[in-house]
Design a protein around this motif. Structure first.
Motif, PDB file in Angstrom:
ATOM      1  N   THR A  24       0.827  -1.204   0.000  1.00 29.14           N
ATOM      2  CA  THR A  24       0.000   0.000   0.000  1.00 29.14           C
ATOM      3  C   THR A  24       0.864   1.257   0.000  1.00 29.14           C
ATOM      4  OG1 THR A  24      -1.820  -1.113   1.090  1.00 29.14           O
ATOM      5  CG2 THR A  24      -1.759   1.274   1.287  1.00 29.14           C
ATOM      6  N   ALA A  25       1.882   1.287   0.864  1.00 32.90           N
ATOM      7  CA  ALA A  25       2.761   2.457   0.928  1.00 32.90           C
ATOM      8  C   ALA A  25       3.471   2.678  -0.408  1.00 32.90           C
ATOM      9  CB  ALA A  25       3.780   2.289   2.058  1.00 32.90           C
ATOM     10  N   TRP A  26       3.946   1.597  -1.023  1.00 31.40           N
ATOM     11  CA  TRP A  26       4.675   1.708  -2.283  1.00 31.40           C
ATOM     12  C   TRP A  26       3.782   2.256  -3.395  1.00 31.40           C
ATOM     13  CZ3 TRP A  26       9.253   2.208  -4.241  1.00 31.40           C
ATOM     14  CH2 TRP A  26       9.446   2.009  -5.610  1.00 31.40           C
ATOM     15  N   PHE A  27       2.588   1.713  -3.522  1.00 32.74           N
ATOM     16  CA  PHE A  27       1.725   2.162  -4.611  1.00 32.74           C
ATOM     17  C   PHE A  27       1.115   3.533  -4.338  1.00 32.74           C
ATOM     18  CE2 PHE A  27       2.177  -2.309  -5.740  1.00 32.74           C
ATOM     19  CZ  PHE A  27       2.598  -2.151  -7.044  1.00 32.74           C
ATOM     20  N   ASP A  28       0.940   3.904  -3.064  1.00 36.54           N
ATOM     21  CA  ASP A  28       0.555   5.280  -2.748  1.00 36.54           C
ATOM     22  C   ASP A  28       1.672   6.229  -3.161  1.00 36.54           C
ATOM     23  OD1 ASP A  28      -1.861   4.457  -1.711  1.00 36.54           O
ATOM     24  OD2 ASP A  28      -1.276   4.736   0.388  1.00 36.54           O
ATOM     25  N   ARG A  31       1.708   6.517  -6.933  1.00 37.06           N
ATOM     26  CA  ARG A  31       0.582   7.330  -7.414  1.00 37.06           C
ATOM     27  C   ARG A  31       0.795   8.809  -7.119  1.00 37.06           C
ATOM     28  NH1 ARG A  31      -3.942   6.110  -3.851  1.00 37.06           N
ATOM     29  NH2 ARG A  31      -2.888   7.683  -2.615  1.00 37.06           N
ATOM     30  N   ASP A  32       1.131   9.131  -5.874  1.00 38.11           N
ATOM     31  CA  ASP A  32       1.173  10.523  -5.432  1.00 38.11           C
ATOM     32  C   ASP A  32       2.471  11.243  -5.790  1.00 38.11           C
ATOM     33  OD1 ASP A  32      -1.305   9.965  -4.338  1.00 38.11           O
ATOM     34  OD2 ASP A  32      -0.522   9.677  -2.313  1.00 38.11           O
ATOM     35  N   THR A  33       3.592  10.590  -5.624  1.00 38.02           N
ATOM     36  CA  THR A  33       4.880  11.229  -5.864  1.00 38.02           C
ATOM     37  C   THR A  33       5.323  11.073  -7.314  1.00 38.02           C
ATOM     38  OG1 THR A  33       5.519  10.842  -3.565  1.00 38.02           O
ATOM     39  CG2 THR A  33       7.296  11.337  -5.113  1.00 38.02           C
ATOM     40  N   CYS A  34       5.144   9.874  -7.846  1.00 44.08           N
ATOM     41  CA  CYS A  34       5.639   9.584  -9.194  1.00 44.08           C
ATOM     42  C   CYS A  34       4.587   9.813 -10.270  1.00 44.08           C
ATOM     43  CB  CYS A  34       6.124   8.141  -9.262  1.00 44.08           C
ATOM     44  SG  CYS A  34       7.363   7.746  -8.006  1.00 44.08           S
ATOM     45  N   LYS A  35       3.368  10.080  -9.824  1.00 40.47           N
ATOM     46  CA  LYS A  35       2.244  10.324 -10.745  1.00 40.47           C
ATOM     47  C   LYS A  35       1.951   9.121 -11.646  1.00 40.47           C
ATOM     48  CE  LYS A  35       2.081  14.403  -9.011  1.00 40.47           C
ATOM     49  NZ  LYS A  35       1.514  14.444  -7.687  1.00 40.47           N
ATOM     50  N   ALA A  36       2.204   7.913 -11.132  1.00 38.47           N
ATOM     51  CA  ALA A  36       1.886   6.687 -11.863  1.00 38.47           C
ATOM     52  C   ALA A  36       0.365   6.521 -11.889  1.00 38.47           C
ATOM     53  CB  ALA A  36       2.533   5.485 -11.188  1.00 38.47           C
ATOM     54  N   VAL A  37      -0.136   5.973 -12.957  1.00 39.68           N
ATOM     55  CA  VAL A  37      -1.569   5.754 -13.084  1.00 39.68           C
ATOM     56  C   VAL A  37      -1.841   4.269 -13.274  1.00 39.68           C
ATOM     57  CG1 VAL A  37      -2.094   8.047 -13.992  1.00 39.68           C
ATOM     58  CG2 VAL A  37      -1.507   6.221 -15.570  1.00 39.68           C
ATOM     59  N   ASP A  78      10.009  12.735  -2.342  1.00 34.97           N
ATOM     60  CA  ASP A  78      11.306  12.332  -2.885  1.00 34.97           C
ATOM     61  C   ASP A  78      11.066  11.356  -4.022  1.00 34.97           C
ATOM     62  OD1 ASP A  78      13.739  11.095  -3.443  1.00 34.97           O
ATOM     63  OD2 ASP A  78      14.173  10.584  -1.363  1.00 34.97           O
ATOM     64  N   GLY A  79      11.315  11.771  -5.244  1.00 39.49           N
ATOM     65  CA  GLY A  79      11.050  10.950  -6.416  1.00 39.49           C
ATOM     66  C   GLY A  79      12.195  10.051  -6.832  1.00 39.49           C
ATOM     67  N   SER A  80      13.136   9.765  -5.934  1.00 35.22           N
ATOM     68  CA  SER A  80      14.320   8.992  -6.313  1.00 35.22           C
ATOM     69  C   SER A  80      14.012   7.550  -6.718  1.00 35.22           C
ATOM     70  CB  SER A  80      15.369   9.021  -5.205  1.00 35.22           C
ATOM     71  OG  SER A  80      14.863   8.455  -4.016  1.00 35.22           O
ATOM     72  N   CYS A  81      12.858   7.027  -6.375  1.00 36.25           N
ATOM     73  CA  CYS A  81      12.508   5.662  -6.778  1.00 36.25           C
ATOM     74  C   CYS A  81      11.432   5.636  -7.858  1.00 36.25           C
ATOM     75  CB  CYS A  81      12.033   4.856  -5.572  1.00 36.25           C
ATOM     76  SG  CYS A  81      13.359   4.422  -4.448  1.00 36.25           S
ATOM     77  N   CYS A  82      11.155   6.753  -8.465  1.00 29.70           N
ATOM     78  CA  CYS A  82      10.093   6.808  -9.465  1.00 29.70           C
ATOM     79  C   CYS A  82      10.430   6.087 -10.760  1.00 29.70           C
ATOM     80  CB  CYS A  82       9.726   8.252  -9.771  1.00 29.70           C
ATOM     81  SG  CYS A  82       8.823   9.053  -8.424  1.00 29.70           S
ATOM     82  N   SER A  83      11.696   5.866 -11.011  1.00 31.47           N
ATOM     83  CA  SER A  83      12.078   5.203 -12.255  1.00 31.47           C
ATOM     84  C   SER A  83      11.797   3.706 -12.211  1.00 31.47           C
ATOM     85  CB  SER A  83      13.567   5.430 -12.529  1.00 31.47           C
ATOM     86  OG  SER A  83      14.341   4.730 -11.574  1.00 31.47           O
ATOM     87  N   TRP A  84      11.422   3.181 -11.067  1.00 32.48           N
ATOM     88  CA  TRP A  84      11.217   1.746 -10.842  1.00 32.48           C
ATOM     89  C   TRP A  84      12.524   0.983 -10.971  1.00 32.48           C
ATOM     90  CZ3 TRP A  84       6.463  -0.628  -9.629  1.00 32.48           C
ATOM     91  CH2 TRP A  84       5.367   0.223  -9.639  1.00 32.48           C
ATOM     92  N   ASP A  85      13.636   1.702 -10.989  1.00 40.88           N
ATOM     93  CA  ASP A  85      14.949   1.081 -11.057  1.00 40.88           C
ATOM     94  C   ASP A  85      15.483   1.014  -9.635  1.00 40.88           C
ATOM     95  OD1 ASP A  85      17.537   0.269 -11.494  1.00 40.88           O
ATOM     96  OD2 ASP A  85      18.113   2.034 -12.653  1.00 40.88           O
ATOM     97  N   LEU A  86      15.580  -0.189  -9.080  1.00 39.99           N
ATOM     98  CA  LEU A  86      16.003  -0.318  -7.689  1.00 39.99           C
ATOM     99  C   LEU A  86      17.383   0.274  -7.453  1.00 39.99           C
ATOM    100  CD1 LEU A  86      14.729  -3.869  -6.742  1.00 39.99           C
ATOM    101  CD2 LEU A  86      13.744  -1.663  -6.162  1.00 39.99           C
ATOM    102  N   ALA A  87      18.224   0.287  -8.466  1.00 42.18           N
ATOM    103  CA  ALA A  87      19.556   0.855  -8.305  1.00 42.18           C
ATOM    104  C   ALA A  87      19.491   2.362  -8.047  1.00 42.18           C
ATOM    105  CB  ALA A  87      20.404   0.568  -9.540  1.00 42.18           C
ATOM    106  N   ALA A  88      18.407   2.992  -8.470  1.00 38.59           N
ATOM    107  CA  ALA A  88      18.264   4.432  -8.279  1.00 38.59           C
ATOM    108  C   ALA A  88      17.683   4.777  -6.909  1.00 38.59           C
ATOM    109  CB  ALA A  88      17.367   5.015  -9.368  1.00 38.59           C
TER     110      ALA A  88
END
Length: 102
Positions: A24-28, A31-37, A78-88
């Motif tokens: 839940t925290a991850w997908f919130d 949605r909210d920080t990374c603007k994923a739909v 903090d959008g540092s994980c928005c790329s879905w790249d765990l290395a980022a």
């Protein structure tokens, strides 16, 4: 029943594991920080994958630490994980992500 209603039902139960809360925290955050739909299906799948009976104590402990990190990133926008790249993403302890590479 809609996907959102199903997610609410699962999350509303007293049997939710820390890993389900992490879903839940991850997908919130996504949605909210990374603007994923359209993440509802992935959220429900994640919650289902972490049914209480399938989550070890060690895995729950790791999820507890990670949910705190994700919530902090969400609060800070903090959008540092928005790329879905765990290395980022900010470094954490090594984990065994058993999901296959794509």
């Amino acid at each position: 029943m809609t996907v959102a209603a199903a997610a609410s039902l699962v999350l509303g139960s007293g049997c939710s594991s820390e890993c389900q809360r992490l879903c839940t925290a991850w997908f919130d955050y996504q949605r909210d920080t990374c603007k994923a739909v359209n993440t509802d299906d992935e959220r429900v799948t994640c919650i289902s994958d972490y049914r209480q009976s399938r989550t070890s104590d060690e895995e729950n402990a790791d999820c507890t630490a990670r949910v705190t990190q994700v919530r902090a990133m969400h609060s800070a926008q903090d959008g540092s994980c928005c790329s879905w790249d765990l290395a980022a993403c900010p470094p954490g302890e090594d984990d065994d992500d058993s999901a296959p590479a794509e």
